[in-house]
Design a protein around this motif. Structure first.
Motif, mmCIF file in Angstrom:
data_model
loop_
_atom_site.group_PDB
_atom_site.id
_atom_site.type_symbol
_atom_site.label_atom_id
_atom_site.label_comp_id
_atom_site.label_asym_id
_atom_site.label_seq_id
_atom_site.Cartn_x
_atom_site.Cartn_y
_atom_site.Cartn_z
ATOM 1 N N UNK A 1 0.850 -1.190 0.000
ATOM 2 C CA UNK A 1 0.000 0.000 0.000
ATOM 3 C C UNK A 1 0.883 1.237 0.000
ATOM 4 N N UNK A 2 0.297 2.364 -0.307
ATOM 5 C CA UNK A 2 1.047 3.618 -0.386
ATOM 6 C C UNK A 2 0.645 4.553 0.738
ATOM 7 N N UNK A 3 1.637 5.103 1.407
ATOM 8 C CA UNK A 3 1.369 6.074 2.458
ATOM 9 C C UNK A 3 1.612 7.478 1.922
ATOM 10 N N UNK A 4 0.641 8.334 2.170
ATOM 11 C CA UNK A 4 0.782 9.734 1.791
ATOM 12 C C UNK A 4 0.904 10.583 3.043
ATOM 13 N N UNK A 5 1.427 11.782 2.870
ATOM 14 C CA UNK A 5 1.518 12.684 4.016
ATOM 15 C C UNK A 5 0.953 14.043 3.657
ATOM 16 N N UNK A 6 0.498 14.771 4.672
ATOM 17 C CA UNK A 6 -0.130 16.066 4.441
ATOM 18 C C UNK A 6 -0.046 16.871 5.730
ATOM 19 N N UNK A 7 -0.453 18.126 5.683
ATOM 20 C CA UNK A 7 -0.562 18.876 6.940
ATOM 21 C C UNK A 7 -1.587 18.223 7.858
ATOM 22 N N UNK A 8 -1.431 18.442 9.143
ATOM 23 C CA UNK A 8 -2.377 17.907 10.111
ATOM 24 C C UNK A 8 -3.702 18.667 10.016
ATOM 25 N N UNK A 9 -4.769 17.979 10.419
ATOM 26 C CA UNK A 9 -6.113 18.518 10.270
ATOM 27 C C UNK A 9 -6.597 19.163 11.565
ATOM 28 N N UNK A 10 -7.341 20.261 11.409
ATOM 29 C CA UNK A 10 -8.004 20.860 12.565
ATOM 30 C C UNK A 10 -7.123 21.707 13.446
ATOM 31 N N UNK A 11 -5.942 22.068 12.967
ATOM 32 C CA UNK A 11 -5.034 22.904 13.746
ATOM 33 C C UNK A 11 -4.826 24.231 13.026
ATOM 34 N N UNK A 12 -4.340 25.237 13.735
ATOM 35 C CA UNK A 12 -4.101 26.538 13.116
ATOM 36 C C UNK A 12 -2.609 26.844 13.049
ATOM 37 N N UNK A 13 -1.840 26.323 13.983
ATOM 38 C CA UNK A 13 -0.391 26.524 13.983
ATOM 39 C C UNK A 13 0.298 25.229 13.578
ATOM 40 N N UNK A 14 1.462 25.371 12.947
ATOM 41 C CA UNK A 14 2.227 24.174 12.579
ATOM 42 C C UNK A 14 1.733 23.491 11.318
ATOM 43 N N UNK A 15 0.929 24.205 10.513
ATOM 44 C CA UNK A 15 0.384 23.561 9.308
ATOM 45 C C UNK A 15 1.448 23.344 8.237
ATOM 46 N N UNK A 16 2.641 23.968 8.416
ATOM 47 C CA UNK A 16 3.698 23.777 7.422
ATOM 48 C C UNK A 16 4.326 22.386 7.545
ATOM 49 N N UNK A 17 4.104 21.731 8.669
ATOM 50 C CA UNK A 17 4.685 20.401 8.866
ATOM 51 C C UNK A 17 3.753 19.335 8.304
ATOM 52 N N UNK A 18 4.307 18.419 7.529
ATOM 53 C CA UNK A 18 3.501 17.330 6.953
ATOM 54 C C UNK A 18 3.555 16.140 7.891
ATOM 55 N N UNK A 19 2.837 16.240 8.960
ATOM 56 C CA UNK A 19 2.898 15.227 10.014
ATOM 57 C C UNK A 19 1.643 14.369 10.092
#
Length: 181
Positions: A141-159
């Motif tokens: 399977x393939x894992x994708x990454x993206x910004x975390x959901x529902x937050x306002x700070x730290x959206x630049x991190x693809x965690x």
DNA sequence: TCGAAGATTCTA
DNA sequence: AGAATCTTCGAA
């Protein structure tokens, strides 16, 4: 990996298909950003334990602690794909279509009857709640990454990490990819 | 003690 | 797009 919930003789299993990582004082999106409080105390505890919090007046969210004692860190379980005990999960989520049983952090805790009573539980060993290796062999399977959901700070991190094209991922997003087997 | 915000979900 | 719902925590 699988999330396993044991209630009496009943065992519920879900494949973990979406997670998010949270840090400590270096991560403005983390509950632990401003240091230890009564609520986030488990985040500073031993790794492999549950950090469960209640939010928006309705929902429990389940995290797994990840760092050694004294260092804050946790992974939020955001979605699971039901594998075993579908009927029981449906009972815990009356009137909900199968595809929406556990496609969100608050939904999966309800589907598995997870609440504060399991806060700080050891998830590395058999018990009422634990994480184990998938019983059957998984297809690639393939894992994708993206910004975390529902937050306002730290959206630049693809965690945020999720299984590509899995029906139970809470929502799609774009990002880098890497294939695991 | 007070009040604003919140790692969400559901409905309109 | 907005409500529901209530705990938590920082500020006063």
């Amino acid at each position: 990996m699988s999330l396993v919930r044991v209630i009496g003789r009943t065992t519920l299993i879900g494949r973990i298909v979406e997670v998010e990582a949270y840090g400590g004082q270096n991560d403005p999106a983390s509950h632990a950003y401003r240091g230890i409080t009564p609520r986030n105390r488990p985040m500073f505890g031993e790794p492999g334990h549950a950090y469960i919090y209640f939010t928006y007046g309705n929902h429990y969210c389940l995290n797994v602690t990840t760092r050694r004692a004294g260092v804050a860190g946790a992974v939020l379980i955001r979605a699971i794909e039901p594998v075993k005990g579908l009927n029981v999960m449906k009972r815990f989520r009356p009137g909900v279509p199968e595809g929406q049983l556990s496609n969100g952090p608050g939904k999966l805790t309800k589907a598995l009857a997870i609440d504060r009573s399991l806060n700080e539980a050891d998830l590395t060993r058999s018990g009422p709640l634990y994480i184990g290796r998938a019983r059957s062999r998984q297809l690639p399977f393939t894992i994708r990454r993206s910004p975390r959901i529902g937050i306002t700070l730290g959206i630049e991190r693809l965690w945020r990490f999720y299984v590509e094209s899995n029906q139970y991922v809470s929502r799609a997003a774009s990002g880098n990819r890497r294939t695991y087997r």
